[in-house]
Motif scaffolding. Structure first.
Motif: not given
Length: 519
Positions: A170-174, A332-336, A177-180
């Motif tokens: 989950i941490a990897s996903w978050e 979790p939905k991340v809004e970068p 998402r912020n670096m995508r």
């Protein structure tokens, strides 16, 4: 952006049309517009609106304008129907209800499938290339399913990700998402699946940009120094190692994988084995086996245990990236929404992490700040006027909490606090006046109280030859800057005394000389 909020406007138009009291006249009865033509016009507008809605979701630039125009046609048709004798408003309402139901169903489906939508680019940042439409992007990314084997080794790795390692996943996903917006374009340009990027990053670093292994691999994609040099990574001339930069690391990783895939006939498992166990070994095994796959016993057993574990773990993380719902995985939905943040006063990443708080983010913003600004050490003060990378939510929190006020002051106090000032040295006592409970008002008695070492006047010592610099062993997570701060000395003097060319290259247990330090 979606056209769905327009359904409220459409509903208002329907209600307004129903409330119109038709005033029939000879002129109205002679209108060329017929009920059948209005019905046809309504159906055509519905078709335009539906097509435009798909275009809006896929980011087509003219789709929103087309959606608004189609909606206006529907409103005009309903208003004309209300004024025309023989026009069946029920038909118009049926069209509206059908459209509204489709809109609501789509919204519910998107809310229930946030991960799939995000993973496939439905909420991309402005810098991320997009395919022609969502369907083609979906089909393109799911190439990965056909490029790897879904076998018991991969299944066991999926089990590990979903049990003991669910938190890191989950941490990897978050983090991803912020670096995508920085990383994914580099893989897309080279035709590599996004799932592969996520799987490697999750296994290598969990998306922590400053991750460094005992062997010396560094950055989100864990490049060894010499391998990184081959693909343009390393010291950029300012002392910063670009292995820690997410965009540069993703570019190098994509080029490295593309090179391996060309050598290994597009075999992802062998390319991953080369990524972890050495490209030379992977090529030798491939050639000596006559091109057999990684899972062939004669090939599999020629790789070390670490590589035999690494390959299925990467594939498993990538598989979960593409198929979360099948495994009950809710991420979790991340809004970068990446934006620039201009500092109005000097601040460190530590200070910003404190004053920003963690509203809407489980573990706060420190990891995102570090990942988006890898050149800055967390304790280093960044000058006022500097623009750093952030997200829209961070900017909102910064303007509210970090520029002034109690929380901003508290954050500054905490980051400059010096624990050595709390220590009281033996023999440092000071006579102070205090009022006793049983004394008369204004009477005082003499008492001795300990004085913190930092405030006690230093005793004079006779001049003597300076002592040789002491040695100090580096602790986990320390840098030259933190050591200089701890022992009150200059970072440059420390670097020069210890012949350190890269300030971020310290390792735990390394011995350095505390030249010019006081503490």
């Amino acid at each position: 952006m979606t056209p769905f909020p327009n359904r409220h406007r459409l509903l208002q138009a329907c209600i307004a049309a129903l409330l119109v009291v038709p005033a029939f006249s000879v002129a109205a009865r002679r209108e060329a517009v017929t009920a059948d033509s209005l019905t046809a016009r309504m159906q055509a507008a519905e078709a335009r609106f539906t097509k435009a809605a798909i275009g809006v979701r896929n980011g087509e630039p003219e789709a929103q304008r087309e959606s608004d125009a189609a909606l206006q046609d529907m409103e005009d048709a309903m208003n004309a129907c209300a004024r025309l004798r023989g026009c069946q408003m029920n038909t118009m309402l049926a069209t509206y209800n059908r459209l509204l139901k489709r809109t609501v169903d789509t919204e519910m489906e998107e809310d229930d499938d946030d991960l799939a939508a995000d993973a496939l680019g439905h909420e991309l940042g402005g810098d991320v290339p997009r395919g022609a439409d969502a369907a083609s992007l979906l089909a393109d990314d799911h190439r990965f399913d056909r490029m790897v084997e879904y076998n018991p080794a991969v299944q066991q790795s999926i089990r590990r990700w979903l049990t003991d390692m669910r938190g890191p996943l989950i941490a990897s996903w978050e983090n991803y998402r912020n670096m995508r917006h920085l990383m994914w374009p580099e893989f897309e340009k080279r035709g590599l699946p996004e799932a592969l990027l996520f799987g490697i990053m999750a296994k290598e670093s969990n998306g922590k940009v400053h991750s460094t292994s005992r062997a010396g691999a560094a950055g989100p994609m864990q490049f060894m120094y010499n391998t990184g040099l081959r693909f343009g990574l390393g010291n950029d001339g300012t002392g910063f190692d670009t292995r820690y930069d997410p965009r540069s690391a993703a570019m190098a990783s994509a080029e490295y994988l593309a090179e391996r895939m060309r050598q290994l006939d597009g075999n992802i498992e062998l390319a991953l084995a080369g990524y972890n166990g050495g490209e030379g070994r992977a090529l030798r095994v491939y050639q000596s086996s006559g091109g057999r796959p990684f899972w062939d016993e004669s090939v599999y057993n020629q790789f070390p245990a670490e590589t035999r574990d690494y390959v299925p773990m990467v594939i498993a993380a990538a598989w979960l990236f593409l198929h979360p719902k099948e495994y009950g995985l809710t991420l979790p939905k991340v809004e970068p929404k990446p934006v620039a943040l201009r500092l109005v006063q000097p601040a460190s990443i530590y200070q910003l992490s404190i004053c920003l708080g963690n509203k809407g983010v489980r573990e706060g913003y420190m990891r995102t700040l570090r990942n988006l600004n890898p050149r800055y050490q967390p304790e280093t003060f960044i000058p006022a006027g500097t623009t750093i990378s952030a997200t829209a939510r961070m900017v909102t929190q910064y303007n509210r909490w970090c520029t002034s006020g109690a929380r901003a002051d508290l954050a500054r106090t905490l980051v400059v606090s010096d624990p050595s000032r709390a220590i009281v040295r033996a023999g440092q006592l000071q006579t102070v006046a205090r009022t006793t409970d049983d004394s008369a008002p204004g009477d005082t008695v003499e008492a001795t109280m300990p004085v913190p070492a930092a405030t006690a006047a230093p005793a004079r010592k006779p001049a003597s030859k300076p002592a040789a610099p002491r040695a100090y062993r580096v602790q986990e997570g320390e840098s030259l800057a933190t050591i200089a701060r701890k022992f009150r000395c200059d970072v440059g003097d420390l670097a020069k005394a210890n012949d350190i060319k890269r300030p971020n290259s310290l390792k735990r247990g390394q011995s350095i000389r505390l030249a010019g330090c006081e503490g």
